[in-house]
Design an enzyme around this catalytic site. Structure first.
Site, short mmCIF file in Angstrom:
data_model
loop_
_atom_site.label_atom_id
_atom_site.label_comp_id
_atom_site.label_asym_id
_atom_site.label_seq_id
_atom_site.Cartn_x
_atom_site.Cartn_y
_atom_site.Cartn_z
N GLU A 13 -10.30 -31.49 14.81
CA GLU A 13 -11.27 -30.40 14.66
C GLU A 13 -11.61 -29.74 16.00
O GLU A 13 -11.68 -28.52 16.12
CB GLU A 13 -12.57 -30.92 14.03
CG GLU A 13 -12.55 -30.81 12.53
CD GLU A 13 -12.34 -29.35 12.11
OE1 GLU A 13 -13.14 -28.50 12.52
OE2 GLU A 13 -11.36 -29.08 11.40
N HIS A 71 -8.58 -21.09 14.62
CA HIS A 71 -8.91 -22.49 14.29
C HIS A 71 -7.94 -23.00 13.23
O HIS A 71 -7.38 -24.09 13.35
CB HIS A 71 -10.36 -22.55 13.79
CG HIS A 71 -10.82 -23.89 13.32
ND1 HIS A 71 -11.70 -24.68 14.04
CD2 HIS A 71 -10.52 -24.61 12.20
CE1 HIS A 71 -11.93 -25.81 13.37
NE2 HIS A 71 -11.22 -25.79 12.26
N GLU A 72 -7.73 -22.20 12.19
CA GLU A 72 -6.85 -22.64 11.08
C GLU A 72 -5.41 -22.77 11.53
O GLU A 72 -4.74 -23.75 11.22
CB GLU A 72 -6.94 -21.65 9.90
CG GLU A 72 -8.32 -21.46 9.30
CD GLU A 72 -9.06 -22.76 9.05
OE1 GLU A 72 -10.31 -22.75 9.11
OE2 GLU A 72 -8.42 -23.81 8.81
N HIS A 107 -16.14 -32.95 11.25
CA HIS A 107 -16.79 -31.71 11.68
C HIS A 107 -18.13 -31.99 12.36
O HIS A 107 -18.83 -31.06 12.75
CB HIS A 107 -17.05 -30.79 10.46
CG HIS A 107 -15.83 -30.28 9.81
ND1 HIS A 107 -15.25 -30.90 8.72
CD2 HIS A 107 -15.05 -29.22 10.08
CE1 HIS A 107 -14.18 -30.24 8.36
NE2 HIS A 107 -14.02 -29.20 9.16
N ASN A 118 -11.55 -15.35 22.89
CA ASN A 118 -11.76 -14.84 24.25
C ASN A 118 -12.89 -13.81 24.36
O ASN A 118 -12.77 -12.75 24.97
CB ASN A 118 -10.46 -14.20 24.78
CG ASN A 118 -10.52 -13.95 26.29
OD1 ASN A 118 -11.26 -14.64 27.00
ND2 ASN A 118 -9.79 -12.96 26.75
N GLU A 125 -19.35 -17.30 14.46
CA GLU A 125 -20.55 -16.45 14.56
C GLU A 125 -20.37 -15.12 13.84
O GLU A 125 -21.35 -14.55 13.34
CB GLU A 125 -20.96 -16.23 16.03
CG GLU A 125 -19.96 -15.45 16.87
CD GLU A 125 -18.80 -16.31 17.37
OE1 GLU A 125 -18.74 -17.50 17.03
OE2 GLU A 125 -17.95 -15.75 18.09
N ASP A 149 0.10 4.41 1.24
CA ASP A 149 0.04 5.35 2.38
C ASP A 149 -0.22 4.66 3.73
O ASP A 149 -0.54 5.33 4.71
CB ASP A 149 -1.02 6.42 2.11
CG ASP A 149 -2.43 5.80 2.00
OD1 ASP A 149 -3.40 6.53 1.78
OD2 ASP A 149 -2.53 4.54 2.13
N ASP A 168 -17.43 -36.50 5.16
CA ASP A 168 -16.65 -35.60 6.02
C ASP A 168 -15.56 -36.39 6.75
O ASP A 168 -15.31 -36.19 7.94
CB ASP A 168 -17.59 -34.87 7.00
CG ASP A 168 -16.91 -33.78 7.83
OD1 ASP A 168 -15.95 -33.15 7.35
OD2 ASP A 168 -17.33 -33.60 8.99
N ASP A 184 0.85 -1.18 0.00
CA ASP A 184 0.00 0.00 0.00
C ASP A 184 0.89 1.24 0.00
O ASP A 184 1.98 1.21 0.59
CB ASP A 184 -0.90 -0.02 1.25
CG ASP A 184 -1.93 1.10 1.22
OD1 ASP A 184 -3.01 0.89 0.62
OD2 ASP A 184 -1.64 2.18 1.76
N THR A 187 -23.54 -16.52 7.68
CA THR A 187 -24.81 -15.91 7.26
C THR A 187 -24.88 -14.43 7.66
O THR A 187 -25.61 -14.07 8.61
CB THR A 187 -26.00 -16.66 7.88
OG1 THR A 187 -25.85 -16.64 9.31
CG2 THR A 187 -26.04 -18.09 7.38
N HIS A 243 -4.79 -25.89 13.39
CA HIS A 243 -4.59 -27.07 12.55
C HIS A 243 -3.09 -27.27 12.29
O HIS A 243 -2.59 -28.40 12.27
CB HIS A 243 -5.33 -26.94 11.22
CG HIS A 243 -6.78 -27.34 11.27
ND1 HIS A 243 -7.21 -28.51 11.84
CD2 HIS A 243 -7.88 -26.72 10.81
CE1 HIS A 243 -8.52 -28.60 11.74
NE2 HIS A 243 -8.97 -27.52 11.12
N TYR A 267 -6.71 -36.80 9.91
CA TYR A 267 -7.98 -36.12 9.67
C TYR A 267 -9.08 -37.09 9.25
O TYR A 267 -9.64 -36.99 8.15
CB TYR A 267 -7.77 -35.04 8.60
CG TYR A 267 -8.68 -33.84 8.72
CD1 TYR A 267 -9.48 -33.44 7.65
CD2 TYR A 267 -8.72 -33.08 9.88
CE1 TYR A 267 -10.30 -32.32 7.74
CE2 TYR A 267 -9.52 -31.96 9.98
CZ TYR A 267 -10.32 -31.58 8.91
OH TYR A 267 -11.12 -30.47 9.01
N ASP A 319 -11.95 -16.44 15.80
CA ASP A 319 -12.03 -17.88 16.13
C ASP A 319 -11.75 -18.73 14.89
O ASP A 319 -11.15 -19.81 15.00
CB ASP A 319 -13.36 -18.26 16.81
CG ASP A 319 -14.61 -17.93 15.99
OD1 ASP A 319 -15.72 -18.23 16.49
OD2 ASP A 319 -14.50 -17.37 14.87
#
Ligand code: S3B
Ligand code: ZN
Length: 313
Positions: free
Chosen positions: A169, A145-146, A236, A181, A191, A65, A231, A63, A195, A149, A160, A141
């Site tokens: 998982e 999470h990633e 999961h 936290n 969350e 600036d 899965d 970038d 959606t 892993h 897995y 979160d």
């Protein structure tokens, strides 16, 4: 000109303003954090864009600036830094390899991609389709999470699939929420990015796995095929059971988030192995609690009770 740490500002996925650690180098600003202890051995936090393609890592973001407007990149960068800080300050781990490895993230992976993953080398985040998800790096979160892993891959190596995969998982969900936290009594996952059109929902719930189609007790364990469609044996899905065990433990009066995190981290890094089953995780977390707090401690007793409450042990 040599590298120099700089402080930029950026807008996150949810429209919030954040302060960013950037690198002012050869006349421009790079989305590169060189302020962490990992830098003493060359480790950095770097954030790239795949520019809606699938070639990795893509292009390191720059970038002019030091005011950053790529919202997915701002959050991937900021939340990777927060996750690094948690592991270093709370658990004494220096990046995912415990040797200060660079944390590399790529955003804008593919198009309408409702997914985030660790590919063995780096984190990768889709932007979602705007209905199921918004940009997935927009949740701490999810980012933690990633990155967890990666920690699991370098330590227990939980494969897995089936129960070890559900544990893999679950440890990512547990550490994801501990790093985030938030004051979230439901201990939800994702969350902030699921959606965007619906408030109050999530990807998973550790307090009530059933709310999002997961079992919360061994009686409800789902024997799914070890295939992509299944899965991988429901990694999961059946993670709801160890998730619920952790929830019951961490909400036991007298148990702190910090101590719960130390116990789960010690079990993951000192006792679990590639094909550990739920019963092995029960034994490992009891052993870790015993190591840290004593055999007859509140912690050791509460761990055993928590696993028993979900039908393990
Ligand atoms: C909480 C983060 C999470 O579950 O990310 C995934 C998504 C959104 C789709 C598929 C797999 C994963 C994963 O990281 O397991
Ligand atoms: Zn995962």
């Amino acid at each position: 000109v040599n590298h120099a740490a700089a402080t930029g500002t950026g807008t996150g996925v949810l429209g919030d303003t954040k302060t960013l650690n950037t690198d002012s180098y050869s006349g421009g600003y790079y989305l590169r954090d060189i302020t962490k202890p990992m830098y003493s051995t060359g480790g950095k936090i770097e954030t790239y864009t795949a520019n809606y393609g699938t070639a990795l890592p893509g292009t390191l973001l720059t970038d002019a600036d030091n005011v950053w407007t790529d919202r997915a990149a701002v959050d991937a960068h900021y939340y990777a830094g927060k996750t690094y800080d948690f592991y270093y300050n709370k658990l004494g781990r220096n990046s995912f390899d415990n040797r200060g490895a660079t944390l590399k993230s790529t955003v804008h992976y593919s198009r309408n991609y409702n997914n985030a993953f660790w590919n063995g080398t780096q984190m990768v985040y889709g932007d979602g389709d705007g209905s199921q998800f918004t940009s997935l790096s927009g949740a701490l979160d999810v980012v933690a999470h990633e990155i967890t892993h990666a920690v699991t891959e370098r330590t227990a190596g939980l494969v897995y699939e089936n129960q070890p995969g559900a544990l893999n998982e679950s440890f990512s969900d547990v550490l994801g929420n501990l790093v985030e936290n938030k004051n979230d009594p439901k201990w939800l996952l994702g969350e902030d990015v699921t959606t965007p059109g619906i408030a109050g929902d999530a990807l998973r719930s550790m307090s009530n796995p059933n709310e999002y189609g997961q079992p919360g007790h061994m009686n409800e364990y789902q024997n799914l095929p070890n295939t992509r469609e299944g899965d991988w044996g429901g990694v999961h899905i059946n993670s709801g059971i160890p998730n619920k065990a952790f929830y019951n433990f961490v909400t036991t009066p007298g148990i702190t988030k910090d101590n719960a995190g130390k116990i789960w981290y010690r079990a993951l890094t000192q006792y679990l192995t590639s094909y550990s089953q739920f019963i092995d995780a029960r034994n490992a977390t009891i052993q870790a609690a015993t190591d840290l707090f004593g055999a007859n401690s509140l912690e050791a007793t509460a761990v055993a009770n928590a696993w028993a409450s979900v039908g393990v042990g």
